[in-house]
Design an enzyme around this catalytic site. Structure first.
Site, short mmCIF file in Angstrom:
data_model
loop_
_atom_site.label_atom_id
_atom_site.label_comp_id
_atom_site.label_asym_id
_atom_site.label_seq_id
_atom_site.Cartn_x
_atom_site.Cartn_y
_atom_site.Cartn_z
N LYS A 1 0.86 -1.19 0.00
CA LYS A 1 0.00 0.00 0.00
C LYS A 1 0.90 1.23 0.00
O LYS A 1 1.71 1.42 0.90
CB LYS A 1 -0.90 0.00 1.24
CG LYS A 1 -1.64 1.33 1.48
CD LYS A 1 -2.58 1.25 2.69
CE LYS A 1 -3.14 2.66 3.03
NZ LYS A 1 -4.03 2.64 4.21
N ASP B 1 -2.31 10.18 3.66
CA ASP B 1 -3.71 9.82 3.84
C ASP B 1 -4.40 10.87 4.70
O ASP B 1 -4.38 10.80 5.93
CB ASP B 1 -3.81 8.43 4.51
CG ASP B 1 -5.26 7.99 4.70
OD1 ASP B 1 -6.16 8.64 4.14
OD2 ASP B 1 -5.47 6.97 5.40
N LYS C 1 -9.46 13.14 8.29
CA LYS C 1 -8.97 12.64 9.59
C LYS C 1 -8.91 13.79 10.59
O LYS C 1 -8.69 14.95 10.23
CB LYS C 1 -7.56 12.05 9.42
CG LYS C 1 -7.56 10.66 8.81
CD LYS C 1 -6.18 10.04 8.87
CE LYS C 1 -6.16 8.68 8.21
NZ LYS C 1 -6.92 7.65 8.93
N ASP D 1 -11.91 7.36 3.84
CA ASP D 1 -10.70 7.09 4.62
C ASP D 1 -10.33 5.60 4.57
O ASP D 1 -9.27 5.21 5.03
CB ASP D 1 -10.89 7.55 6.06
CG ASP D 1 -9.59 7.70 6.82
OD1 ASP D 1 -8.52 7.63 6.18
OD2 ASP D 1 -9.63 7.89 8.05
N GLU E 1 -9.28 3.95 2.12
CA GLU E 1 -8.78 4.08 0.74
C GLU E 1 -7.74 3.01 0.39
O GLU E 1 -7.61 2.64 -0.78
CB GLU E 1 -8.17 5.47 0.55
CG GLU E 1 -6.72 5.66 1.04
CD GLU E 1 -6.53 5.41 2.53
OE1 GLU E 1 -7.50 5.57 3.28
OE2 GLU E 1 -5.40 5.06 2.94
N ARG F 1 -7.57 -0.19 0.97
CA ARG F 1 -8.14 -1.43 0.42
C ARG F 1 -8.59 -1.23 -1.02
O ARG F 1 -8.58 -2.16 -1.81
CB ARG F 1 -9.28 -1.91 1.32
CG ARG F 1 -10.42 -0.94 1.43
CD ARG F 1 -11.34 -1.24 2.61
NE ARG F 1 -10.78 -0.80 3.88
CZ ARG F 1 -11.36 -0.95 5.06
NH1 ARG F 1 -12.53 -1.53 5.14
NH2 ARG F 1 -10.78 -0.52 6.16
N1 BES Z 1 -4.11 4.66 6.90
C1 BES Z 1 -5.20 4.36 7.73
C2 BES Z 1 -4.85 3.36 8.82
C3 BES Z 1 -3.81 3.77 9.84
C4 BES Z 1 -4.19 4.21 11.09
C5 BES Z 1 -2.45 3.66 9.57
C6 BES Z 1 -3.25 4.56 12.03
C7 BES Z 1 -1.51 4.00 10.52
C8 BES Z 1 -1.90 4.45 11.75
C9 BES Z 1 -6.36 3.79 6.92
O1 BES Z 1 -6.44 4.22 5.61
C10 BES Z 1 -7.62 4.18 7.59
O2 BES Z 1 -7.89 5.34 7.67
N2 BES Z 1 -8.36 3.18 8.11
C11 BES Z 1 -9.57 3.41 8.81
C12 BES Z 1 -10.65 2.57 8.18
C13 BES Z 1 -12.03 2.92 8.62
C14 BES Z 1 -12.46 4.20 7.96
C15 BES Z 1 -12.97 1.81 8.25
C16 BES Z 1 -9.36 3.01 10.26
O3 BES Z 1 -8.69 2.03 10.54
O4 BES Z 1 -9.86 3.74 11.12
ZN ZN Z 2 -4.59 4.80 4.76
ZN ZN Z 3 -7.47 6.08 5.43
#
Ligand code: BES
Ligand code: ZN
Ligand code: ZN
Length: 467
Positions: free
Chosen positions: A230, A235, A242, A312, A314, A316
């Protein structure tokens, strides 16, 4: 790092590993595990590295204390050290290997943006009766690749953008005949129908890229493993922006891509006889008037439609198109993906263990076993039908987040989404969101900030060292 091997130390700063018994002869030092002491003897500087009780001393203790010892040496402005190999009851060379790894990984410094540069160790003399020069240099090269990944992950999002990742991949293919690189730009991604990756990247002045690196080390073997990273170079969360406290480190959301580049770099340097395809799915998830919107439906490369429940989620989406494209055009025999995919993995396993989710017991077990050896630990999470069922959408074939309560099994449902794009072949997904970036203090060979998690683990898995 310049690494040499000798039978007797030529350098005057020595790192010596001692257990609690051997420490009896050293004044005011008990040899407790992970402790370090400095003593002077004539023109020699002796840096003692405590192993604790030898019977319970592990490779990870050796790696960690070696890292502490080289930091002590660098603090004393030494540029060269002799590393006197430790011995463990097993009597093989794995302890020598671990101390060299710890020394190189532990001497990593990110000072690109500091006016005053840090004192750095430049060379290590491994004093060993068991290790050959070529072996020491191979270990050093893999560890340098970990440093390369740490640099990529630590650097600015505006520097390490999708174009930059593509440039790094091209550099690799110029450096070795065994590697060929294909890069799809934003127009090709649209034209070919990679609608999900295109959507994630469409709000950014740094457009998305799909980067494919083919390393052929064994023409006679039909087996080809694929590794997919990835590469979200920042992000923001997109329209589902965020919050403060969550956005600050999101330049590191390309750590999976970094690991793939690092592994491919290690392959080009060491040229093992395996075949590996490295794929980086790169985009900047920006918030802008042209970004994709929550509630939109987009078509994936494999034809499935996806409702964007949350912009968010994204990673996947970017992975889904990369995986379909990879399987259709390159027919790998198995796939490992590395992704900073969910915050939930931090709740489940913290920042020292990554999650593995797999459709193959054999693959999951092997990766787990290698992780125990390299100190990049994994723990397997399940993936059941109910997780896949939670991705059903009213208007599209799938939604990109589950209908479970917020936060429930988010690491698993993210993997369940990816699984929809995996055919009938062994696949393992590594969620490295907790382990790729260390927000706490340094822990042994693991520095603060980018850790380079996954490089040694997956390299060892792919190349297999017979150890
Ligand atoms: N990049 C984030 C996940 C992440 C969180 C990486 C903390 C490193 C540190 C990912 O794209 C994300 O935002 N995931 C969300 C998914 C949710 C919206 C279903 C998450 O895990 O909160
Ligand atoms: Zn991400
Ligand atoms: Zn994200």
């Amino acid at each position: 790092m310049n690494v040499t091997v000798s039978k007797a130390p030529k350098t005057t700063t020595h790192i010596l590993f001692v257990d609690t018994n051997e420490a009896i002869n050293i004044a005011d030092f008990e040899g407790k595990k992970e402790t370090v002491a400095v003593r002077y003897e004539g023109d020699k500087t002796l840096i003692y590295a405590g192993m604790g009780d030898k019977r319970s001393c592990s490779l990870s203790i050796i790696r960690g204390v070696a890292a502490k010892a080289v930091k002590t040496a660098a603090g004393l402005k030494r540029t060269k050290v002799a590393l006197l190999e430790p011995t463990l009851p097993e009597g093989d060379d794995t302890a020598t290997r671990a101390c060299l790894e710890g020394a190189i990984l532990g001497s990593y410094i990110f000072d690109k943006y500091r006016s005053e540069k840090s004192d750095r160790l430049k060379s290590i003399e491994v004093v060993s009766t068991r290790m050959k020069r070529t072996e020491a240099q191979a270990i050093a090269q893999v560890c340098e690749c970990v440093g390369y990944v740490r640099d990529l992950v630590n650097d600015n999002a505006s520097v390490v953008n999708p174009q930059y990742l593509a440039k790094e991949a091209r550099k690799l293919s110029r450096s070795s005949k065994r590697i060929a690189t294909t890069i799809l730009d934003e127009k090709e991604l649209r034209d070919k129908g990679l609608g999900l990756l295109s959507a994630v990247g469409q709000g950014s002045p740094y457009p998305p890229r799909l980067i494919i690196m083919e390393y052929r080390g064994n023409a006679r073997n039909k087996e080809t493993s694929a590794i997919v990273g990835k590469g979200i170079t920042f992000d923001s969360g997109g329209q589902d922006l965020k919050a403060r406290g969550h956005i600050e480190t999101m330049r590191t959301d390309m750590a999976g891509a970094g690991a793939v580049l690092g592994i491919m770099k290690a392959l080009t340097l060491l040229q093992p006889s395996v075949n590996v395809i490295g794929v980086v799915t790169a985009a900047h998830n920006a918030i802008d008037g042209t970004s994709y919107f929550p509630g939109d439906i987009y078509r994936a490369y494999n034809g499935k439609t996806v409702e964007i429940a949350n912009t968010d989620a994204e990673g996947r989406l970017a992975l889904a198109d990369a995986l379909s494209y990879l399987q259709k055009h390159y027919k790998p025999s198995k796939i490992i993906d590395l992704a900073t995919l969910t915050g939930g993995v931090l709740s489940a396993l913290g920042s020292t263990v990554a999650a593995v989710i797999s459709n193959s017991d054999a693959l999951a077990d092997s990766l787990f076993a290698v992780g125990e050896r390299t100190g990049e630990r994994l723990w397997r999470l399940p993936l059941y039908e109910e997780h896949s069922d939670s991705l059903k959408s009213e208007f599209a074939d799938l939604r990109n987040t589950s209908t479970f309560k917020r936060g429930h099994a988010s690491t698993i449902t993210a993997a369940a989404f990816i699984k929809e794009f995996i055919g009938d072949l062994p696949w393992a997904h590594l969620d490295i969101a907790g382990t790729a970036f260390n927000q706490g203090e340094a822990r042994g060979e693991i520095p603060k900030n980018a850790t380079g998690f996954g490089v040694r683990l997956v390299y060892e898995y792919l190349v297999g060292s017979g150890r």
